[in-house]
Write a protein that holds these residues in place. Sequence first.
Motif, mmCIF file in Angstrom:
data_model
loop_
_atom_site.group_PDB
_atom_site.id
_atom_site.type_symbol
_atom_site.label_atom_id
_atom_site.label_comp_id
_atom_site.label_asym_id
_atom_site.label_seq_id
_atom_site.Cartn_x
_atom_site.Cartn_y
_atom_site.Cartn_z
ATOM 1 N N ILE A 42 67.584 35.549 48.584
ATOM 2 C CA ILE A 42 68.545 35.893 49.640
ATOM 3 C C ILE A 42 68.836 37.391 49.608
ATOM 4 O O ILE A 42 68.871 38.065 50.649
ATOM 5 C CB ILE A 42 69.848 35.086 49.471
ATOM 6 N N GLY A 43 69.042 37.918 48.393
ATOM 7 C CA GLY A 43 69.320 39.343 48.257
ATOM 8 C C GLY A 43 68.190 40.223 48.757
ATOM 9 O O GLY A 43 68.426 41.322 49.284
ATOM 10 N N LEU A 44 66.952 39.746 48.619
ATOM 11 C CA LEU A 44 65.799 40.520 49.072
ATOM 12 C C LEU A 44 65.506 40.312 50.556
ATOM 13 O O LEU A 44 65.262 41.273 51.298
ATOM 14 C CB LEU A 44 64.558 40.120 48.264
ATOM 15 N N ALA A 45 65.509 39.064 50.994
ATOM 16 C CA ALA A 45 65.007 38.736 52.329
ATOM 17 C C ALA A 45 66.047 38.839 53.431
ATOM 18 O O ALA A 45 65.723 39.239 54.555
ATOM 19 C CB ALA A 45 64.422 37.319 52.319
ATOM 20 N N LEU A 46 67.287 38.478 53.133
ATOM 21 C CA LEU A 46 68.296 38.437 54.197
ATOM 22 C C LEU A 46 68.570 39.816 54.809
ATOM 23 O O LEU A 46 68.572 39.940 56.050
ATOM 24 C CB LEU A 46 69.588 37.809 53.674
ATOM 25 N N PRO A 47 68.781 40.852 54.004
ATOM 26 C CA PRO A 47 69.012 42.168 54.632
ATOM 27 C C PRO A 47 67.844 42.624 55.496
ATOM 28 O O PRO A 47 68.063 43.210 56.568
ATOM 29 C CB PRO A 47 69.209 43.103 53.426
ATOM 30 N N ILE A 48 66.619 42.373 55.040
ATOM 31 C CA ILE A 48 65.446 42.780 55.824
ATOM 32 C C ILE A 48 65.384 41.993 57.125
ATOM 33 O O ILE A 48 65.136 42.551 58.204
ATOM 34 C CB ILE A 48 64.151 42.581 55.015
ATOM 35 N N GLY A 49 65.603 40.682 57.051
ATOM 36 C CA GLY A 49 65.580 39.854 58.251
ATOM 37 C C GLY A 49 66.630 40.270 59.260
ATOM 38 O O GLY A 49 66.364 40.332 60.466
ATOM 39 N N LEU A 50 67.829 40.568 58.776
ATOM 40 C CA LEU A 50 68.902 41.017 59.675
ATOM 41 C C LEU A 50 68.555 42.362 60.299
ATOM 42 O O LEU A 50 68.783 42.576 61.499
ATOM 43 C CB LEU A 50 70.221 41.124 58.897
ATOM 44 N N TRP A 51 67.997 43.252 59.492
ATOM 45 C CA TRP A 51 67.694 44.595 59.980
ATOM 46 C C TRP A 51 66.604 44.585 61.051
ATOM 47 O O TRP A 51 66.749 45.201 62.104
ATOM 48 C CB TRP A 51 67.276 45.492 58.815
ATOM 49 N N ILE A 52 65.514 43.864 60.789
ATOM 50 C CA ILE A 52 64.431 43.860 61.781
ATOM 51 C C ILE A 52 64.838 43.093 63.032
ATOM 52 O O ILE A 52 64.399 43.409 64.143
ATOM 53 C CB ILE A 52 63.104 43.306 61.209
ATOM 54 N N GLY A 53 65.691 42.074 62.856
ATOM 55 C CA GLY A 53 66.177 41.363 64.029
ATOM 56 C C GLY A 53 67.077 42.227 64.883
ATOM 57 O O GLY A 53 67.034 42.175 66.111
ATOM 58 N N THR A 55 67.199 45.726 64.876
ATOM 59 C CA THR A 55 66.563 46.944 65.373
ATOM 60 C C THR A 55 65.267 46.683 66.125
ATOM 61 O O THR A 55 64.848 47.494 66.950
ATOM 62 C CB THR A 55 66.248 47.899 64.211
ATOM 63 N N GLY A 56 64.595 45.567 65.817
ATOM 64 C CA GLY A 56 63.292 45.291 66.417
ATOM 65 C C GLY A 56 62.164 46.113 65.822
ATOM 66 O O GLY A 56 61.038 46.085 66.325
ATOM 67 N N ARG A 57 62.439 46.831 64.728
ATOM 68 C CA ARG A 57 61.427 47.684 64.115
ATOM 69 C C ARG A 57 60.628 46.926 63.057
ATOM 70 O O ARG A 57 61.184 46.114 62.329
ATOM 71 C CB ARG A 57 62.088 48.899 63.466
ATOM 72 N N TYR A 58 59.338 47.240 62.994
ATOM 73 C CA TYR A 58 58.444 46.697 61.964
ATOM 74 C C TYR A 58 58.476 45.168 61.906
ATOM 75 O O TYR A 58 58.257 44.566 60.858
ATOM 76 C CB TYR A 58 58.796 47.267 60.584
ATOM 77 N N THR A 59 58.748 44.559 63.027
ATOM 78 C CA THR A 59 58.853 43.100 63.065
ATOM 79 C C THR A 59 57.561 42.421 62.620
ATOM 80 O O THR A 59 57.562 41.537 61.758
ATOM 81 C CB THR A 59 59.201 42.629 64.493
#
Length: 228
Positions: A42-53, A55-59
């Motif tokens: 969760i600590g690794l994946a959740l921030p990345i998932g929220l960020w790309i969702g 910003t739409g970047r590096y999806t």
Amino acid sequence: MDLISETAAYLANPAHWQGANGIPARLLEHVELSAASLLIAIGLALPIGLWIGHTGRYTGVAVNVANLGRALPSFAVITIVLPVTAALDPIAGFYVYPTLVAMVILAVPPILVNAYAGIAAVDRDLVEVARGMGMRDRQILFGVEIPSAIGFIVTGMRSAAVQIIATATLGAIVGFGGLGRFLVDGIAQRDTGKIWTGVLMVALLAVTAELLFAGARRAITGSHVRHP
């Protein structure tokens, strides 16, 4: 004795509920490893998932890399990681860390992809209204997008938790404890009752996790609906 009676006899034996090899101790080991793996994922994946969702970047890159984890056999990951972790820590690096790493890799894809999908699915008109009200990106993410996507996010965590619990049994092959020990030792000893006790306990633990996360999802989303 048939399968059911052998399993019942194993469970009814008080000796099997005591000591370091007893059912409570093995269950606790399994829960601890599963919880640690889930929290790290969760600590690794959740921030990345929220960020790309958001910003739409590096999806494409993020989702494809995450999905690669789905294609990696967990036992293969354990055997690949084991020499490295064992060299770093001859004790925990042999018994614990390889399984932990494999479970984290297994859990990252559903958490990341669901977080991304949930944020990306939020009505863009709603986001623009919030932006027009003067809300900054961080405020929009935490005040609008995450509350709207919380059902997706919890579902990803639920999927990851169930997969971890079911697959963590593989750790017993390389010496880890947990409920997988009942399967590995039971096969070696040709003890059907022991094998199916392990199967039953893993299944019950997975169902319990499924129900807990499903209940949490209903409570959170229901609360969100009642109090917008």
